[in-house]
Design an enzyme around this catalytic site. Structure first.
Site, PDB file in Angstrom:
ATOM      1  N   GLU A   1      -3.533  -0.649  -2.508  1.00  0.00           N
ATOM      2  CA  GLU A   1      -3.482  -1.735  -0.869  1.00  0.00           C
ATOM      3  C   GLU A   1      -4.545  -0.801  -0.319  1.00  0.00           C
ATOM      4  O   GLU A   1      -4.764   0.273  -0.566  1.00  0.00           O
ATOM      5  CB  GLU A   1      -2.152  -0.512  -0.734  1.00  0.00           C
ATOM      6  CG  GLU A   1      -0.786  -1.144  -1.223  1.00  0.00           C
ATOM      7  CD  GLU A   1      -0.541  -2.516  -1.072  1.00  0.00           C
ATOM      8  OE1 GLU A   1      -1.036  -3.756  -0.454  1.00  0.00           O
ATOM      9  OE2 GLU A   1       0.049  -3.548  -1.877  1.00  0.00           O
ATOM     10  N   THR A   2      -5.068  -1.439   0.551  1.00  0.00           N
ATOM     11  CA  THR A   2      -5.696  -1.399   1.440  1.00  0.00           C
ATOM     12  C   THR A   2      -5.432  -2.072   2.392  1.00  0.00           C
ATOM     13  O   THR A   2      -4.692  -2.904   3.369  1.00  0.00           O
ATOM     14  CB  THR A   2      -7.179  -2.355   1.566  1.00  0.00           C
ATOM     15  OG1 THR A   2      -8.243  -1.953   0.760  1.00  0.00           O
ATOM     16  CG2 THR A   2      -7.824  -1.866   2.486  1.00  0.00           C
TER      17      THR A   2
END
Length: 263
Positions: A44-45
């Site tokens: 995830e970002t």
């Protein structure tokens, strides 16, 4: 644009689940946000942006898509705001695709209030048998965007070898694999999470999956508090408490990288 890489649900660097946390100071298109997430190539970002009323906008992107809920990247975002970006508020309020989410802190422990995901046990049938040896299967459930299978033992979860093609064919966001912990363990249950349709073959530690796991194990045990461990190769731990239709997920995080994106 400033960024931090944070390992969530761990007190040790290079364990838990890594998320990139980007502090937005200029407007970017969704295509640019997705491109940055693909460049980081972490599960995830997270993108955080200050709002006028003291709240924060928070969005989560895998390398392949934007998602509706992500626990470890929320924990990472809160950790970055408190330890890296100079925010002193004791309660952080994030506006997300899943509504307002809050994070509080008690020394180094952070607690996130997330919506509880209801689960419903189903006949395992063909779909579960397509991803696991039926002799190892104890139960199956629908779990919001995901599907869930319970195996006979924690060791079976640890040894589970995913057939990613079959898991992708389930047409769910992901597959949760879980089992009760061994009787001598201080942990209540273990799990792993696979989401090839979201560009994540195996997620190291998945907060959103525990929103469903909390409900699933509450139905089975009658308890509303748990200690859990996700037994991926990196591993991670979290404490869980059900409060009505909310699940409180608590854990630690540690920063491993910092830098600036040339955007």
């Amino acid at each position: 644009m400033k960024y931090r890489v944070v390992d969530a649900f761990t007190q040790q660097k290079f364990c838990g689940n890594s998320a990139a946390v980007c502090l937005l100071e200029v407007g970017l298109t969704d295509e640019e946000l997705q491109g940055i997430a693909a460049e980081f190539n972490l599960s995830e970002t997270a993108y955080i942006e200050s709002l006028a009323n003291g709240q924060w906008s928070l969005r989560w992107f895998t390398p392949a898509m934007e998602v509706n809920l992500c626990g470890h990247a929320t924990l990472a975002a809160a950790h970055a705001l408190w330890t890296e970006f100079g925010v002193n508020d004791e309660v952080l309020r994030f506006i997300t695709r899943s509504g307002e989410l809050t994070v509080t802190r008690n020394n180094d422990v952070m607690a996130m209030r997330f919506p509880l995901t209801m689960t419903s046990q189903v006949d395992a049938g063909r779909w579960a048998h397509s991803v696991v040896d039926p002799s190892l299967l104890r139960g199956a459930a629908e779990a919001g965007e995901d599907l869930l299978i319970e195996l006979l033992s924690a060791d079976a979860v640890q040894r589970f070898v995913p057939d990613l093609v079959s898991i992708a064919a389930l047409k769910s966001r992901g597959l949760i694999v879980t089992a009760a912990a061994d009787s001598a363990s201080p942990i209540d249950f273990v799990s792993r999470f696979f989401a090839p349709n979201a560009g994540i073959n195996e997620d190291p530690v998945t907060g959103s999956a525990h929103c469903a796991l909390a409900h699933y194990w509450s139905l089975k045990t009658g308890k509303n508090t748990f200690s859990a461990r996700q037994v991926s190769s990196r591993g991670g731990a979290l404490d869980i408490c059900i409060d009505g239709d909310v699940v409180v997920l608590s854990g630690y995080a540690v920063t491993t990288m910092k830098g600036e994106l040339l955007i």
